[in-house]
Each structure stands twice: as C-alpha cells, then as structure tokens.
Design an enzyme around this catalytic site. Structure first.
Site, PDB file in Angstrom:
ATOM      1  CB  SER A 120      -0.995   0.011   1.325  1.00  0.00           C
ATOM      2  OG  SER A 120      -0.066   0.057   2.288  1.00  0.00           O
ATOM      3  CE  LYS A 121      -2.098   6.668  -2.640  1.00  0.00           C
ATOM      4  NZ  LYS A 121      -2.830   8.004  -2.608  1.00  0.00           N
ATOM      5  NE  ARG A 122      -0.344  -0.021   6.016  1.00  0.00           N
ATOM      6  CZ  ARG A 122       0.448  -1.013   6.482  1.00  0.00           C
ATOM      7  NH1 ARG A 122       1.275  -0.761   7.242  1.00  0.00           N
ATOM      8  NH2 ARG A 122      -0.434  -2.360   6.578  1.00  0.00           N
ATOM      9  CG  HIS A 123       3.527  -1.520   2.833  1.00  0.00           C
ATOM     10  ND1 HIS A 123       2.418  -2.016   2.541  1.00  0.00           N
ATOM     11  CD2 HIS A 123       4.043  -1.888   4.039  1.00  0.00           C
ATOM     12  CE1 HIS A 123       1.993  -2.405   3.503  1.00  0.00           C
ATOM     13  NE2 HIS A 123       2.783  -2.362   4.688  1.00  0.00           N
TER      14      HIS A 123
END
Length: 469
Positions: free
Chosen positions: A238-241
């Site tokens: 995801s974006k946080r990754h």
C-alpha cells in the site's frame, strides 16, 4: 519467430512499482532475445481513465529508460477493430447475443448456490433464435463445455482449468462496448505478442483469453505470471509501504537504474550478486527463473542499492543526475558558476549520500554561505569559541598552499596546542562556522573545495556573529 512482449497499463491511476517491475521483466525479455517491446494503453474505462494518468505513465517509463519499440497504442482508438472481430465471431457462432436481464442472471446464480453448485451463466441464450423486445443484449463468448484449458506458465508451471467451470464470458456490453478480456485478446493477436508477462492476479483471466484466441484461429502466446510484491509486513503493498507513483521515487532522489536493480531482485536472482548495471540485467535475466512466491518490499534495501549505484557512477555522470535537485536547495546556475566545480563536490560527497536529495542538501554548503547555524549545533560547538576562531583564522591564513593535506596539518597542529590533540574539538566548531552545522564531509576536503578566500570569509562572519550575541 521474433519475440514480442508488451506492457499494457490502464491509465486509471499512477504507475506504481508493481507495474514497473512487470514492465521491466517484459522489457528485459524482449531486449535479451533481440525482440520488440510494445507499449499499449488500456484506456477503455472511460470513467476512470484520465489524460493526466496517461501522461504520468509515459513520463515514468521515459525516466526509467524502458524505451518501447512500438506504440503507445490506445484501445479507445481501436473500437472499429473490436466491432469487426465481434461481428466475425457472431457470424461464426463462437459468440452469441444474450438477452438475459441482470435480475435473471442473479436469480439463476442464487438457485445454483442453493443447489450447492458453483454459480455461473448456464448458456440459456445459446440457442435463442429471436431477439427479445425491449432488451439490449450483451454478447457472450461460447466457451467449450468439456475438457480443460491448460496454461503452461513460465513461472507457475502447468495450471489446469476445467472448462465446465468457465461460463460464457461477456465480451461486449449492452451498449456495444467491448470488455477488457476481449480487447486484450484482439490486441495481443493483432500486435503479434509472443510472450505475455503480467501480474499473477491475471492468471484466472488467462484460460478465457486462450479460448477466445483459439476460437479466432490465432496462435497462443507464452504466458508468465509474475507474483505480487508485498509490504515489509507481508501484507498487500500500500502507499504506506511504498506503493506510490514511480515519479515520487524520482522526487525522492533515486536513480532510475537503482530502482530497476531493486525491482529485478524482487523475485529473481543471479547467484549472490546484488548490484547490476542495465547491461548486466539484460544479459543475465531469464523470465523462467523468476520465483513464483511473492516478494517483500524493503525500503532500506532500496536505499542501499541506490547508494551503491551512486558510488559506482563517475563524479561527472552523477553530477548530471544531481543538477535537477540543486534548484530545491536554492542553488542557481549563477551559484554553481561562482562555486567549486560540481564534479569535485560530488566526488567528495559520493561515499556518504544515499539519495540525490541527500547529496543536494550536502552540496548546499559549497555554494551558499550559512546565514546562521543550526541552533543546537551552534549552542553545542560554537558558543564561547571566539578565541578558537581567531586562532583558526591565523593558522589557515598563513598556509602557503591551500590543499586538503595542508589544511589537515594546520587543524592537527591547532588541536595539539589548544585541544589536547583532540581533532574533534577543533573540527566541530570549524564545521559549524563554515557550514552552519556539525555534520559535513571531511573538513579538510570541504575547506579545500570552498577555497581559501571563502573559508576565511565564513570564519570571520562567524566570529563577528559570536561577538554580537
């Protein structure tokens, strides 16, 4: 037969690293085999596709240097061709009009679930000979009823699908627009694609696409379904990754070859080697050696690989990559012209920076004198050091030659007489005086590049500032 691969993104969002890895694998396979790499924009989702997303895809591919030999082709410009093939299939009986309403299909599937069967369209319109008044029909593909469809996948091996579980796929909607699975088949057929390399989330689409190709009398491509990339926590990326636009990696200061090097290693290896040039990637990569298990994204590994690529470039080559990042630091062309040679600055910083953004920040001290230092560094290292700065001025001003070795000797001599031989007690105040902070490249090399006049001017400024506070 010449190898032909394709990358076919949908412009409904940014080009993320999962898509880039798929593009890279397709590009490498074509380049290794001396084939052709085709770029196709699958933009039939008119509600979600945007010109901005298309432009970002093209810009990202260009930045990465994944050059295409043909295209970009746009599906929205091929509608006449899709209608032509649909008409051929209707005439041949490999496709048919279906007049069932959505409510009828939903009821059919609910009855099948009640009986414990897998819900699927039962083909009741296959033999319908008349139109149904007031109903705009869809077009369905007449799929085989018996046997199996086998995908001989280069990564996953032999994957078998029972035809009895594959119902008659809708290949055109009631408004006449063709569906994704149909457009893909016609495109791959017309473009002579020999190898379809894509994410393994498409594996379940493959038997249907193979059946349509066979119904058209087309040659089947070879398939290779690439496993997904997971986050460091083994969850969906995801974006946080890090599942952001590939252009954000450019903004963060990563080299394109380093990002590609990182991505090729997510599921593929060549012995114990970690760092590959673009030429080595082309030479060594083989699609059938890609691991079928998902790989985890590791931000620290990406930083390390980027640092390795930065260190292996020539200072002149790395300086060219660095120049766009200097503007953000307020370093203008005029500043560069008045300061030291940028390649020399890069050579001094090359072993320390992990990204081009880091390097640009570190290069700032060579072109822009600090107005004041960072507060914590000034308080810790510079306050009360007026006498030391005076001694530094005297020692450095007296140097007959301005070299890193001569500067080092002068600082060392001062450390013996003023700091019990501890170089840090001299170097840290000096760093803050000339750079505005206690962290910099080796101080002797830094001063040598700054030049004698600029170094002495900054020390005098720091002395005057101390006297005024």
């Amino acid at each position: 037969m010449s190898v032909r691969t394709r990358f076919a993104p949908s412009p409904t969002g940014y080009l993320h690293i999962g898509g880039v890895r798929t593009a890279l694998y397709s590009w490498l396979h074509a380049r290794r085999q001396g084939g052709r790499f085709v770029l196709r924009i699958e933009d039939t989702d008119l509600e979600r596709s945007t010109p901005e997303a298309t432009a970002a895809i093209l810009e990202g591919m260009a930045w990465l240097g994944l050059d295409w030999d043909e295209g970009p082709f746009y599906q929205t410009q091929r509608m006449d061709r899709y209608r032509e093939v649909l008409a051929q299939m209707l005439a041949a009986g490999t496709a048919y009009y279906c007049y069932c309403s959505r409510e009828e299909v939903d009821a059919m599937r609910e009855e099948q679930r009640t009986r414990g069967e897998k819900p699927r369209y039962d083909g009741r319109c296959r033999t319908r000979s008349t139109a149904r008044e007031g109903v705009a029909p869809v077009i369905r593909f007449r799929s085989p009823d018996t046997g199996e469809t086998v995908v001989e996948d280069l990564i996953h091996g032999r994957v078998s699908f029972q035809n009895s579980e594959l119902d008659d796929l809708i290949i055109a909607r009631s408004d006449g627009t063709p569906t994704y699975n149909f457009c893909v088949v016609v495109d791959d057929w017309d473009m002579g694609i020999t190898h379809v390399i894509r994410g393994d989330d498409h594996l379940n689409n493959t038997p249907r696409q193979m059946q349509i190709l066979q119904a058209l009398g087309a040659n089947l491509p070879v398939y290779a379904h690439v496993p997904m990339i997971l986050g460091p926590d083994k969850q969906k990326l995801s974006k946080r990754h890090g599942a952001v636009s590939v252009l954000e990696y450019r903004e963060q200061g990563f080299l394109p070859d380093a990002l590609l090097n990182f991505l090729i290693r997510l599921g593929w290896s060549h012995g114990d080697e970690e760092i590959f040039s673009r030429e080595q990637m082309i030479e060594f990569f083989q699609i059938n050696t890609v691991n079928k298990a998902a790989s985890a994204f590791n931000p620290e590994k990406l930083l390390w690989i980027n640092a390795q690529h930065m260190q292996r470039l020539s200072p002149e080559g790395l300086a060219q990559h660095l120049r766009p990042y200097l503007d953000a630091q307020g370093i203008t062309e005029a500043s560069l012209a008045q300061g030291p040679d940028l390649s020399a600055v890069v050579a001094l910083l090359q072993e320390r920076a992990k990204t081009l953004v880091e390097m640009a920040e570190a290069a700032r001290i060579f072109y822009l004198a600090p107005v004041t230092g960072e507060v914590k560094d000034v308080e810790k290292h510079l306050h009360g050091q007026g006498a030391l700065l005076e001694s530094l001025l005297q020692h450095l001003e007296a140097l007959p030659v301005w070299t890193a070795a001569a500067i080092h000797s002068a600082i060392q001599e001062l450390a013996v007489s003023h700091a019990e031989g501890k170089m840090g007690k001299i170097a840290q105040p000096l760093r803050v005086a000339v750079a505005g902070r206690a962290v910099s490249p080796p101080i002797d090399g830094t001063l040598a590049l700054l030049g004698k006049a600029e170094t002495l001017a900054r020390i005098r400024h720091a002395r005057s500032w101390l006297a005024a506070v």
